[in-house]
Motif scaffolding. Structure first.
Motif, PDB file in Angstrom:
ATOM      1  N   LEU A  12     -55.535 -34.659 -58.586  1.00  0.00           N
ATOM      2  CA  LEU A  12     -54.912 -34.777 -59.910  1.00  0.00           C
ATOM      3  C   LEU A  12     -53.886 -35.911 -59.922  1.00  0.00           C
ATOM      4  CD1 LEU A  12     -55.203 -33.343 -62.608  1.00  0.00           C
ATOM      5  CD2 LEU A  12     -53.358 -31.808 -61.950  1.00  0.00           C
ATOM      6  N   SER A  13     -53.177 -36.101 -58.809  1.00  0.00           N
ATOM      7  CA  SER A  13     -52.205 -37.193 -58.712  1.00  0.00           C
ATOM      8  C   SER A  13     -52.899 -38.548 -58.772  1.00  0.00           C
ATOM      9  CB  SER A  13     -51.419 -37.064 -57.414  1.00  0.00           C
ATOM     10  OG  SER A  13     -50.528 -38.151 -57.243  1.00  0.00           O
ATOM     11  N   ALA A  14     -54.061 -38.652 -58.107  1.00  0.00           N
ATOM     12  CA  ALA A  14     -54.816 -39.913 -58.135  1.00  0.00           C
ATOM     13  C   ALA A  14     -55.293 -40.225 -59.551  1.00  0.00           C
ATOM     14  CB  ALA A  14     -56.001 -39.829 -57.182  1.00  0.00           C
ATOM     15  N   PHE A  15     -55.769 -39.196 -60.263  1.00  0.00           N
ATOM     16  CA  PHE A  15     -56.211 -39.402 -61.653  1.00  0.00           C
ATOM     17  C   PHE A  15     -55.026 -39.781 -62.539  1.00  0.00           C
ATOM     18  CE2 PHE A  15     -59.935 -36.264 -60.945  1.00  0.00           C
ATOM     19  CZ  PHE A  15     -60.677 -37.282 -60.384  1.00  0.00           C
ATOM     20  N   ASP A  16     -53.860 -39.175 -62.274  1.00  0.00           N
ATOM     21  CA  ASP A  16     -52.667 -39.483 -63.065  1.00  0.00           C
ATOM     22  C   ASP A  16     -52.227 -40.932 -62.845  1.00  0.00           C
ATOM     23  OD1 ASP A  16     -50.307 -38.678 -64.718  1.00  0.00           O
ATOM     24  OD2 ASP A  16     -49.241 -39.085 -62.858  1.00  0.00           O
ATOM     25  N   SER A  17     -52.297 -41.385 -61.587  1.00  0.00           N
ATOM     26  CA  SER A  17     -51.928 -42.774 -61.289  1.00  0.00           C
ATOM     27  C   SER A  17     -52.924 -43.746 -61.900  1.00  0.00           C
ATOM     28  CB  SER A  17     -51.850 -42.979 -59.772  1.00  0.00           C
ATOM     29  OG  SER A  17     -50.890 -42.118 -59.187  1.00  0.00           O
ATOM     30  N   PHE A  18     -54.191 -43.353 -61.902  1.00  0.00           N
ATOM     31  CA  PHE A  18     -55.247 -44.250 -62.412  1.00  0.00           C
ATOM     32  C   PHE A  18     -55.178 -44.376 -63.934  1.00  0.00           C
ATOM     33  CE2 PHE A  18     -59.606 -44.612 -64.140  1.00  0.00           C
ATOM     34  CZ  PHE A  18     -59.918 -45.873 -63.652  1.00  0.00           C
ATOM     35  N   THR A  19     -54.962 -43.262 -64.619  1.00  0.00           N
ATOM     36  CA  THR A  19     -54.968 -43.284 -66.088  1.00  0.00           C
ATOM     37  C   THR A  19     -53.598 -43.575 -66.678  1.00  0.00           C
ATOM     38  OG1 THR A  19     -54.574 -40.890 -66.197  1.00  0.00           O
ATOM     39  CG2 THR A  19     -56.869 -41.631 -66.141  1.00  0.00           C
ATOM     40  N   GLY A  20     -52.537 -43.221 -65.947  1.00  0.00           N
ATOM     41  CA  GLY A  20     -51.191 -43.423 -66.465  1.00  0.00           C
ATOM     42  C   GLY A  20     -50.725 -42.334 -67.408  1.00  0.00           C
TER      43      GLY A  20
END
Length: 322
Positions: A12-20
């Protein structure tokens, strides 16, 4: 359990960093979970199709023992039905497997969403305790549970108070424990509110749409499921009780969406939407067989008795000449 939570949190952290944005991260995460569970959904649909195909043969067995309610006869009937299932490779409990797999995933995701500081930002327990102590003892914020210097609430309840206003004081109180960087925190903003996704919906805020939409889409999801999957005769006979159960489940969803942060309610909403889309696609690609009424056994023809007409009735009366 902590390892599993951290694993899901890193995704979820990786998706948050990717999408902003945390909302987009939740959507991608929900889509990923649906794709992972898709094989089980396909298996469930195949199981439903097979059940529909076996239904006429099952009903033929039941009709053979119709009216006989003694225990030996009922056991023999059930034995023949189970033999039919085993012969055709049908598992009556096969449709429960996807639900059993999804439940622990939802529980894990709930733990990750309510603990973003721990599982997404990677903060230690000492850092989280330090943030909570500053907010309660120095900033004077109420509603945060701290006992003997230990925070016992949800991380997500702290996020909405970690703002530019309190950032300097928080970092000063933490000292060598660590440094809070606003850019590292999940983006909980929505419709101009910087902490909307971390807040619990109330009747007086626009976030009330989250529980209401959950209620409506849960009802719609149950309706689509019953419409596009095979419903045994027993279920059709229990329609009133099933409708009550559906309303109760939707009401429970409404209640839960009010007592958890909006991010969790939005995930559940996205999960329902993706589930309905999956159900429609599977029903189109693997449709149920069209049901037809079982053929009735041919009735024995009644042979009409041929009666001989008495000879006296076949003769005309004598003609009398005048």
């Amino acid at each position: 359990m902590q390892f599993i939570n951290k694993f899901f949190g890193s995704i979820l952290s990786a998706f948050d960093s990717f999408t902003g944005h945390y909302l987009l991260a939740i959507f991608i995460f929900a889509l990923l979970i649906k794709l992972i569970l898709l094989p089980f959904g396909i298996k469930q649909q195949k199981n439903s199709v097979k059940q529909a195909k076996l239904r006429p043969r099952e009903m033929a067995i039941r009709s053979k023992y119709k009216g006989r309610t003694d225990q030996p006869t009922q056991q023999k009937m059930q034995s023949e039905i189970m033999e039919l299932y085993q012969k055709e490779g049908y598992n009556p409990a096969g449709g429960c497997l996807p639900m059993l797999i999804q439940l622990p995933i939802i529980v894990i995701l709930y733990n990750v969403i309510i603990s973003p500081l721990k599982y997404i930002c990677g903060y230690t327990a000492e850092m989280i305790n330090g943030i909570a102590n500053y907010l309660v003892n120095t900033a004077g914020i109420t509603g945060i549970t701290v006992k003997d210097g230990v925070f016992s609430g949800r991380d997500i309840d702290l996020v909405k108070y970690i703002t530019e206003e309190h950032l300097a004081g928080i970092n000063e109180s933490l000292g060598e424990l660590g440094t809070v960087v606003l850019e590292e925190l999940p983006n909980f903003s929505f419709f101009g509110d910087p902490t909307a996704l971390a807040q619990n919906p109330t009747w007086t805020s626009w976030l009330v749409l989250v529980p209401l939409l959950n209620f409506g889409f849960t009802l719609l999801s149950q309706f689509i499921t019953r419409k596009l999957t095979f419903q045994p005769m027993q279920d059709q006979q229990n329609q009133p009780s099933m409708k009550i159960m559906t309303i109760m489940m939707s009401g429970m969803t409404l209640y839960i969406a009010f007592v958890v942060p909006a991010a969790i309610g939005i995930y559940w909403l996205l999960n329902n939407l993706l589930g309905m889309l999956q159900q429609i696609i599977l029903a189109k690609t693997m449709p149920l067989p069209k049901s037809s009424p079982p053929a009735k056994p041919p009735k024995a023809r009644k042979r009409r008795a041929r009666t001989k007409t008495p000879a006296s009735l076949n003769t005309f009366p004598p003609i009398v000449k005048t």
